[in-house]
Design a protein around this motif. Sequence first.
Motif, PDB file in Angstrom:
ATOM      1  N   TRP A  30       0.822  -1.210   0.000  1.00 23.28           N
ATOM      2  CA  TRP A  30       0.000   0.000   0.000  1.00 23.28           C
ATOM      3  C   TRP A  30       0.857   1.261   0.000  1.00 23.28           C
ATOM      4  O   TRP A  30       0.511   2.258  -0.642  1.00 23.28           O
ATOM      5  CB  TRP A  30      -0.919   0.017   1.220  1.00 23.28           C
ATOM      6  N   LEU A  31       1.971   1.232   0.732  1.00 21.23           N
ATOM      7  CA  LEU A  31       2.785   2.439   0.907  1.00 21.23           C
ATOM      8  C   LEU A  31       3.950   2.535  -0.069  1.00 21.23           C
ATOM      9  O   LEU A  31       4.766   3.450   0.048  1.00 21.23           O
ATOM     10  CB  LEU A  31       3.340   2.477   2.344  1.00 21.23           C
ATOM     11  N   SER A  32       4.019   1.644  -1.042  1.00 19.97           N
ATOM     12  CA  SER A  32       5.178   1.630  -1.932  1.00 19.97           C
ATOM     13  C   SER A  32       5.173   2.776  -2.926  1.00 19.97           C
ATOM     14  O   SER A  32       6.213   3.109  -3.491  1.00 19.97           O
ATOM     15  CB  SER A  32       5.225   0.298  -2.694  1.00 19.97           C
ATOM     16  N   GLY A  33       4.026   3.375  -3.166  1.00 23.21           N
ATOM     17  CA  GLY A  33       3.953   4.432  -4.167  1.00 23.21           C
ATOM     18  C   GLY A  33       3.858   3.859  -5.570  1.00 23.21           C
ATOM     19  O   GLY A  33       3.853   2.636  -5.770  1.00 23.21           O
ATOM     20  N   PRO A  34       3.805   4.700  -6.577  1.00 20.74           N
ATOM     21  CA  PRO A  34       3.746   4.191  -7.958  1.00 20.74           C
ATOM     22  C   PRO A  34       5.058   3.526  -8.334  1.00 20.74           C
ATOM     23  O   PRO A  34       6.130   3.922  -7.887  1.00 20.74           O
ATOM     24  CB  PRO A  34       3.500   5.456  -8.787  1.00 20.74           C
ATOM     25  N   SER A  35       4.955   2.522  -9.161  1.00 24.50           N
ATOM     26  CA  SER A  35       6.162   1.835  -9.608  1.00 24.50           C
ATOM     27  C   SER A  35       6.922   2.695 -10.613  1.00 24.50           C
ATOM     28  O   SER A  35       6.411   3.686 -11.138  1.00 24.50           O
ATOM     29  CB  SER A  35       5.789   0.492 -10.246  1.00 24.50           C
ATOM     30  N   VAL A  36       8.157   2.303 -10.872  1.00 22.39           N
ATOM     31  CA  VAL A  36       8.956   3.014 -11.868  1.00 22.39           C
ATOM     32  C   VAL A  36       8.285   2.932 -13.239  1.00 22.39           C
ATOM     33  O   VAL A  36       8.292   3.897 -14.015  1.00 22.39           O
ATOM     34  CB  VAL A  36      10.378   2.435 -11.917  1.00 22.39           C
ATOM     35  N   ALA A  37       7.673   1.785 -13.544  1.00 25.46           N
ATOM     36  CA  ALA A  37       6.963   1.647 -14.809  1.00 25.46           C
ATOM     37  C   ALA A  37       5.762   2.584 -14.881  1.00 25.46           C
ATOM     38  O   ALA A  37       5.480   3.165 -15.939  1.00 25.46           O
ATOM     39  CB  ALA A  37       6.520   0.196 -14.994  1.00 25.46           C
ATOM     40  N   MET A  38       5.050   2.747 -13.767  1.00 28.92           N
ATOM     41  CA  MET A  38       3.904   3.663 -13.759  1.00 28.92           C
ATOM     42  C   MET A  38       4.350   5.109 -13.953  1.00 28.92           C
ATOM     43  O   MET A  38       3.599   5.930 -14.499  1.00 28.92           O
ATOM     44  CB  MET A  38       3.131   3.507 -12.443  1.00 28.92           C
ATOM     45  N   CYS A  39       5.556   5.441 -13.527  1.00 25.34           N
ATOM     46  CA  CYS A  39       6.053   6.816 -13.694  1.00 25.34           C
ATOM     47  C   CYS A  39       6.164   7.194 -15.160  1.00 25.34           C
ATOM     48  O   CYS A  39       5.973   8.364 -15.520  1.00 25.34           O
ATOM     49  CB  CYS A  39       7.404   6.971 -12.999  1.00 25.34           C
ATOM     50  N   THR A  40       6.470   6.236 -16.034  1.00 28.68           N
ATOM     51  CA  THR A  40       6.529   6.551 -17.458  1.00 28.68           C
ATOM     52  C   THR A  40       5.153   6.960 -17.983  1.00 28.68           C
ATOM     53  O   THR A  40       5.025   7.891 -18.792  1.00 28.68           O
ATOM     54  CB  THR A  40       7.055   5.346 -18.244  1.00 28.68           C
ATOM     55  N   ILE A  41       4.114   6.274 -17.532  1.00 29.34           N
ATOM     56  CA  ILE A  41       2.752   6.633 -17.941  1.00 29.34           C
ATOM     57  C   ILE A  41       2.368   7.983 -17.363  1.00 29.34           C
ATOM     58  O   ILE A  41       1.680   8.785 -18.009  1.00 29.34           O
ATOM     59  CB  ILE A  41       1.770   5.530 -17.504  1.00 29.34           C
ATOM     60  N   ILE A  42       2.825   8.276 -16.152  1.00 30.31           N
ATOM     61  CA  ILE A  42       2.537   9.580 -15.539  1.00 30.31           C
ATOM     62  C   ILE A  42       3.186  10.699 -16.344  1.00 30.31           C
ATOM     63  O   ILE A  42       2.560  11.740 -16.612  1.00 30.31           O
ATOM     64  CB  ILE A  42       3.005   9.581 -14.077  1.00 30.31           C
ATOM     65  N   PHE A  43       4.448  10.514 -16.754  1.00 37.77           N
ATOM     66  CA  PHE A  43       5.114  11.510 -17.599  1.00 37.77           C
ATOM     67  C   PHE A  43       4.326  11.753 -18.884  1.00 37.77           C
ATOM     68  O   PHE A  43       4.133  12.896 -19.311  1.00 37.77           O
ATOM     69  CB  PHE A  43       6.529  11.048 -17.949  1.00 37.77           C
ATOM     70  N   LEU A  44       3.886  10.674 -19.491  1.00 37.88           N
ATOM     71  CA  LEU A  44       3.156  10.776 -20.747  1.00 37.88           C
ATOM     72  C   LEU A  44       1.860  11.559 -20.577  1.00 37.88           C
ATOM     73  O   LEU A  44       1.557  12.483 -21.358  1.00 37.88           O
ATOM     74  CB  LEU A  44       2.863   9.370 -21.278  1.00 37.88           C
ATOM     75  N   VAL A  45       1.080  11.217 -19.558  1.00 33.67           N
ATOM     76  CA  VAL A  45      -0.235  11.840 -19.386  1.00 33.67           C
ATOM     77  C   VAL A  45      -0.098  13.314 -19.014  1.00 33.67           C
ATOM     78  O   VAL A  45      -0.854  14.161 -19.507  1.00 33.67           O
ATOM     79  CB  VAL A  45      -1.036  11.066 -18.320  1.00 33.67           C
ATOM     80  N   VAL A  46       0.854  13.641 -18.145  1.00 26.85           N
ATOM     81  CA  VAL A  46       1.049  15.044 -17.777  1.00 26.85           C
ATOM     82  C   VAL A  46       1.428  15.863 -19.006  1.00 26.85           C
ATOM     83  O   VAL A  46       0.937  16.984 -19.207  1.00 26.85           O
ATOM     84  CB  VAL A  46       2.124  15.161 -16.679  1.00 26.85           C
ATOM     85  N   TRP A  47       2.264  15.308 -19.863  1.00 23.93           N
ATOM     86  CA  TRP A  47       2.701  16.038 -21.060  1.00 23.93           C
ATOM     87  C   TRP A  47       1.562  16.234 -22.056  1.00 23.93           C
ATOM     88  O   TRP A  47       1.457  17.278 -22.703  1.00 23.93           O
ATOM     89  CB  TRP A  47       3.854  15.272 -21.714  1.00 23.93           C
ATOM     90  N   THR A  48       0.682  15.250 -22.188  1.00 28.44           N
ATOM     91  CA  THR A  48      -0.364  15.321 -23.209  1.00 28.44           C
ATOM     92  C   THR A  48      -1.615  16.063 -22.745  1.00 28.44           C
ATOM     93  O   THR A  48      -2.410  16.494 -23.586  1.00 28.44           O
ATOM     94  CB  THR A  48      -0.769  13.911 -23.653  1.00 28.44           C
TER      95      THR A  48
END
Length: 390
Positions: free
Chosen positions: A237-255
């Motif tokens: 629960w406390l691990s936060g987003p994975s490194v793989a999820m961070c790539t999707i976050i970068f993409l969505v914030v940019w678009t």
Amino acid sequence: MSTTTTSGPGSASGPGTEPESGSGSGRGAAARRGPGRARGTRRAGKQGLWGWVFVSPMVLVLGLFLALPVGMALWVSLLNWDGQSNPFSGAADFVGLDNYRHLFADGGLTRTLFMTSLRNNLYYVLLVVPLQTVLALGLALAVNRRRLRGKGVFRTAFYFPSVTSSIAVSTVFLFLFQSSGAVNGLLKWVGLQGPSWFTDARGLVWVVLGWFGLVDPGSPPAALAGHGVLGLSWWEWLSGPSVAMCTIIFLVVWTTSGTFMLMFLAALQDIPEAQLESARIDGAGRWQTLRHVILPALRPVLFLVLTLGLIGTWQVFDQVYVMSQGQPANTTLTPAFLSYSLSFKDAQYGTGAAISFVLLAIILLMTGVQRLALRERDGRRRLRRGRSAR
């Protein structure tokens, strides 16, 4: 010399005639208003009838392609249906709320996957919504400056990712974030070793704490790994987003920042210049003007952006479908993709529909909280204005 006034029955100024005059005028006014009211009522009735005639095609389309499918999906969420038979013929088993109970109460794989998807999507929302809002506001403030040359070019460049196909952008990001891609090449150029973005399931919180030597991501503490809630340990629960999820976050914030930039930009251009000029005359700097003048004026648009961002981030699907398929180790799994996967891959249409309606309830709840916060702020503002006026 005296003047005598005689009041008789026929005198216009007599006390006995005043009520008659008033009554007569009232009846005349009522007689004059009666036909007018009737004509107004008939006219309003005709306008309402023609209004329904003109909107009936759209009402029919919305009912046929929106309301009816939603009702059918709600019925399917109460069935154990494999998608092969007619769900309204009685061939499918009616299970009631069992599909919803499997998501929250049972200790099976379905609940574990659903809670994992909720955890992933929650961290996704907590990062994407603030980042895209701040970035959109910063871009709007930058392109709204008077002395900036080529405003049209910058506005088009910032807005262009928002109108580009998300599938195409996701495919481009697959190449950028490969182990030997451009992103890791830039990190290597500055002396950093980039991760394997799409295969790294480590949580970002534990990765950052591991850099400082506070925790060991490879061996979680027994207090966190051995206890948990709803099928997941506290470590998960406390691990936060994975490194793989961070790539999707970068993409969505940019678009998505370009669309919200236009909303902020339209609101900025509605702020009276005299108001900004008076703030400068009073000695307010840039940050003081932003805090005390611009942000209060942008508050309605800010809540709109936050609400739209909240709704959009809970519905993320296409980026996950193209870039990760929920992997690695289900750390990019979202409720929308899980609903699709259970329905169209595992033929568990009832469970997939139940996930969709749970997701709908979450979106409605958070949107209602946003609306409630906006209403409370508006009410307090009106109350302060009333007190200051008194």
